[in-house]
Motif scaffolding. Structure first.
Motif, PDB file in Angstrom:
ATOM      1  N   TRP A   9       0.865  -1.171   0.000  1.00 43.83           N
ATOM      2  CA  TRP A   9       0.000   0.000   0.000  1.00 43.83           C
ATOM      3  C   TRP A   9       0.903   1.223   0.000  1.00 43.83           C
ATOM      4  O   TRP A   9       1.860   1.288   0.763  1.00 43.83           O
ATOM      5  N   THR A  10       0.602   2.175  -0.826  1.00 44.02           N
ATOM      6  CA  THR A  10       1.401   3.394  -0.853  1.00 44.02           C
ATOM      7  C   THR A  10       0.506   4.607  -0.626  1.00 44.02           C
ATOM      8  O   THR A  10      -0.624   4.648  -1.098  1.00 44.02           O
ATOM      9  N   LEU A  11       1.043   5.552   0.109  1.00 41.63           N
ATOM     10  CA  LEU A  11       0.356   6.822   0.296  1.00 41.63           C
ATOM     11  C   LEU A  11       0.844   7.741  -0.800  1.00 41.63           C
ATOM     12  O   LEU A  11       2.052   7.939  -0.963  1.00 41.63           O
ATOM     13  N   GLU A  12      -0.058   8.297  -1.592  1.00 39.84           N
ATOM     14  CA  GLU A  12       0.329   9.056  -2.773  1.00 39.84           C
ATOM     15  C   GLU A  12       0.057  10.554  -2.690  1.00 39.84           C
ATOM     16  O   GLU A  12       0.852  11.346  -3.152  1.00 39.84           O
ATOM     17  N   VAL A  13      -1.094  10.959  -2.141  1.00 40.67           N
ATOM     18  CA  VAL A  13      -1.466  12.372  -2.151  1.00 40.67           C
ATOM     19  C   VAL A  13      -2.191  12.733  -0.854  1.00 40.67           C
ATOM     20  O   VAL A  13      -3.037  11.976  -0.380  1.00 40.67           O
ATOM     21  N   CYS A  23       5.197  10.719  -1.977  1.00 40.20           N
ATOM     22  CA  CYS A  23       3.870  11.239  -1.665  1.00 40.20           C
ATOM     23  C   CYS A  23       3.831  12.732  -1.955  1.00 40.20           C
ATOM     24  O   CYS A  23       4.779  13.455  -1.634  1.00 40.20           O
ATOM     25  N   SER A  24       2.769  13.173  -2.557  1.00 40.96           N
ATOM     26  CA  SER A  24       2.590  14.573  -2.924  1.00 40.96           C
ATOM     27  C   SER A  24       1.498  15.203  -2.076  1.00 40.96           C
ATOM     28  O   SER A  24       0.757  14.522  -1.378  1.00 40.96           O
TER      29      SER A  24
END
Length: 140
Positions: free
Chosen positions: A3-7, A52-53
């Motif tokens: 799982w990745t946190l992106e924004v 992450c942005s």
């Protein structure tokens, strides 16, 4: 499963002012600055080296401007990061060590900041950020 946190949506009252703070003050890279129509404007920025942005814009979140708390950036050298923020004109706290039973305190000369050293700052709307030093992580 990975799982990745992106924004992360950052609630702001003035997109242009916030863009200037995050790009000029913090050095975030401007990924996109688009006006999809209807007077809307979306700006996406990424901290250097981050996966992450953040996204700024009107109507992208129901959080009131200035209500974001608890977002944390991580750096390998907190002293250098704080000096860079000060040089860029960002009002940033002094370095504090957390985890001492007596409470937060300034570090002693030469004391390691790894995992326990923090500074904080706020954007023009009052959204608050933390910066923590972590120079090495255990393999996951």
């Amino acid at each position: 499963m990975k799982w990745t946190l992106e924004v992360i949506a950052v609630p702001v009252s003035d997109v242009a002012r916030a863009k200037e703070f995050y790009s000029e003050g913090l050095g975030f890279v401007v990924d996109h600055d688009v006006e999809p129509g209807g007077g809307a404007r979306l700006v996406q920025l990424t901290p250097p080296g981050s996966g992450c942005s953040i996204v700024l814009g009107e109507g992208i979140t129901d959080m009131p401007p200035g209500s974001l708390r608890g977002v944390q950036l991580v750096v390998a050298d907190l002293r250098a990061a704080r000096a860079e923020l000060v040089e860029r004109g960002v009002e940033v706290s002094e370095i504090q060590l957390l985890g001492d039973p007596a409470g937060p305190r300034p570090p002693k000369e030469g004391e390691s900041l790894d995992n326990v050293g923090f500074v904080s700052f706020a954007d023009p709307d009052g959204n608050t950020w933390g910066v923590q030093q972590i120079s090495a992580r255990a393999d996951s």
